[in-house]
Design a protein around this motif. Structure first.
Motif, PDB file in Angstrom:
ATOM      1  N   LEU A   1      84.391  70.526  56.991  1.00 20.16           N
ATOM      2  CA  LEU A   1      83.295  69.803  57.634  1.00 20.16           C
ATOM      3  C   LEU A   1      83.655  68.343  57.887  1.00 20.16           C
ATOM      4  O   LEU A   1      83.336  67.787  58.950  1.00 20.16           O
TER       5      LEU A   1
ATOM      6  N   THR B   1      87.383  74.743  59.482  1.00 20.84           N
ATOM      7  CA  THR B   1      86.420  75.031  58.419  1.00 20.84           C
ATOM      8  C   THR B   1      86.097  73.813  57.560  1.00 20.84           C
ATOM      9  O   THR B   1      85.157  73.862  56.761  1.00 20.84           O
TER      10      THR B   1
ATOM     11  N   ALA C   1      76.096  75.475  63.131  1.00 22.27           N
ATOM     12  CA  ALA C   1      77.057  75.155  62.077  1.00 22.27           C
ATOM     13  C   ALA C   1      77.232  76.320  61.108  1.00 22.27           C
ATOM     14  O   ALA C   1      78.328  76.560  60.601  1.00 22.27           O
ATOM     15  N   ARG C   2      76.145  77.075  60.848  1.00 27.39           N
ATOM     16  CA  ARG C   2      76.227  78.181  59.890  1.00 27.39           C
ATOM     17  C   ARG C   2      76.866  79.427  60.470  1.00 27.39           C
ATOM     18  O   ARG C   2      77.522  80.185  59.768  1.00 27.39           O
ATOM     19  N   HIS C   3      76.671  79.680  61.761  1.00 24.59           N
ATOM     20  CA  HIS C   3      77.037  80.972  62.338  1.00 24.59           C
ATOM     21  C   HIS C   3      78.207  80.957  63.310  1.00 24.59           C
ATOM     22  O   HIS C   3      78.670  82.018  63.721  1.00 24.59           O
TER      23      HIS C   3
ATOM     24  N   ARG D   1      65.796  66.716  56.685  1.00 26.99           N
ATOM     25  CA  ARG D   1      64.996  67.697  57.439  1.00 26.99           C
ATOM     26  C   ARG D   1      63.759  67.043  58.050  1.00 26.99           C
ATOM     27  O   ARG D   1      63.307  67.441  59.121  1.00 26.99           O
TER      28      ARG D   1
ATOM     29  N   PRO E   1      71.909  73.084  63.040  1.00 22.05           N
ATOM     30  CA  PRO E   1      72.212  73.714  61.745  1.00 22.05           C
ATOM     31  C   PRO E   1      72.567  75.193  61.878  1.00 22.05           C
ATOM     32  O   PRO E   1      73.453  75.692  61.192  1.00 22.05           O
ATOM     33  N   TRP E   2      71.854  75.911  62.773  1.00 17.99           N
ATOM     34  CA  TRP E   2      72.159  77.326  62.974  1.00 17.99           C
ATOM     35  C   TRP E   2      73.569  77.500  63.525  1.00 17.99           C
ATOM     36  O   TRP E   2      74.313  78.389  63.103  1.00 17.99           O
TER      37      TRP E   2
ATOM     38  N   THR F   1      84.013  73.960  65.284  1.00 19.39           N
ATOM     39  CA  THR F   1      83.675  75.021  64.336  1.00 19.39           C
ATOM     40  C   THR F   1      84.059  76.389  64.889  1.00 19.39           C
ATOM     41  O   THR F   1      84.659  77.221  64.208  1.00 19.39           O
TER      42      THR F   1
END
Length: 250
Positions: free
Chosen positions: A172, A170, A124-126, A229, A121-122, A165
């Protein structure tokens, strides 16, 4: 171990792996250790584990066929070719790795895959948007990831998603479509190499294929009810436990 108990253990592990792969990924944290703990040699266990989870990639790819149709056919063919070459190369690399050496690096591979899954997840976000989707390094990076996937499947999907990514994709759904397509190609080609080399434990593998496919269908339905989660936390816990167990085995 009693043959009936062994079959039950492998079937349960494969079913649970199918469920995990349908919801959050990480099924190889169950199939590979289950095979090793029931007495299958590590290299054969790795090849058989790849066979067991391979049917799930087809369904995942078909689920994103609209996104794939929207991409240039030339790009898809080139990336499928790169994935195929990498998958076969990784499989051949596994087959020529001495058994004692592979046994020694298995805990580190599991630890790397677990860390990668936890960081997914990190990432994917950054990691996105720094370059264009036509980054020149994308194809060499894809080849490297495909070789890893042919050698050891754990964390493959996260590596592919991170690659696309970082390369600037961009959308998904498009990232997922490319991830699933390339996973399908390299997985099936690496399994074909394992089959040709006689590295598959067929009795265990066919049982686990059926169980994993059933688990995938169940997981697709349960995914609407189970918080992702919680599932991810469970996968990470399993990965760490399996890593510790393999380190303890020496």
């Amino acid at each position: 171990m009693d043959p009936l108990l062994t079959s039950a253990l492998l079937a349960v592990a494969a079913f649970a792996a199918g469920v995990l792969n349908a919801i959050a990924g990480g099924g190889s944290f169950l199939t590979f250790p289950a095979l090793v703990f029931t007495g299958v040699p590590p290299i054969v266990a790795n090849a058989t584990s790849a066979l067991a989870v391979s049917p799930g990639y087809l369904g995942s790819t078909l689920g994103f066929r609209e996104e794939l149709r929207a991409l240039p056919a030339r790009r898809l063919k080139l990336e499928m070719l790169i994935s195929a070459a990498g998958g076969v190369a990784g499989a051949l690399l596994l087959l020529v790795t001495p058994s004692h050496l592979f046994t020694g690096i298995v805990p580190w591979l599991l630890l790397f895959a677990t860390a990668l899954f936890a960081a997914g997840p990190w990432i994917a976000r950054h990691a996105g948007g720094a370059t264009t989707g036509d980054a020149r390094w994308r194809h060499p990076a894809l080849l490297a990831v495909a070789i890893y996937g042919g050698y050891f499947n754990g964390g493959l999907g996260i590596l592919l998603m991170a690659l696309y990514t970082v390369a600037g994709e961009t959308r998904l759904n498009t990232v997922n479509a490319l991830k699933n397509l390339n996973s399908l190609v390299l997985s099936w080609l690496s399994v074909a190499a394992f089959v040709a080399a006689g590295a598959i434990a067929w009795k265990e593998g066919l049982l686990m294929m059926v169980a994993a496919t059933a688990g995938g269908f169940a997981g697709a339905r349960w995914s609407r009810q189970l918080p992702v989660r919680w599932v991810r936390a469970g996968v990470i816990a399993i990965g760490l436990a399996m890593t510790a167990a393999f380190f303890a085995r020496g």
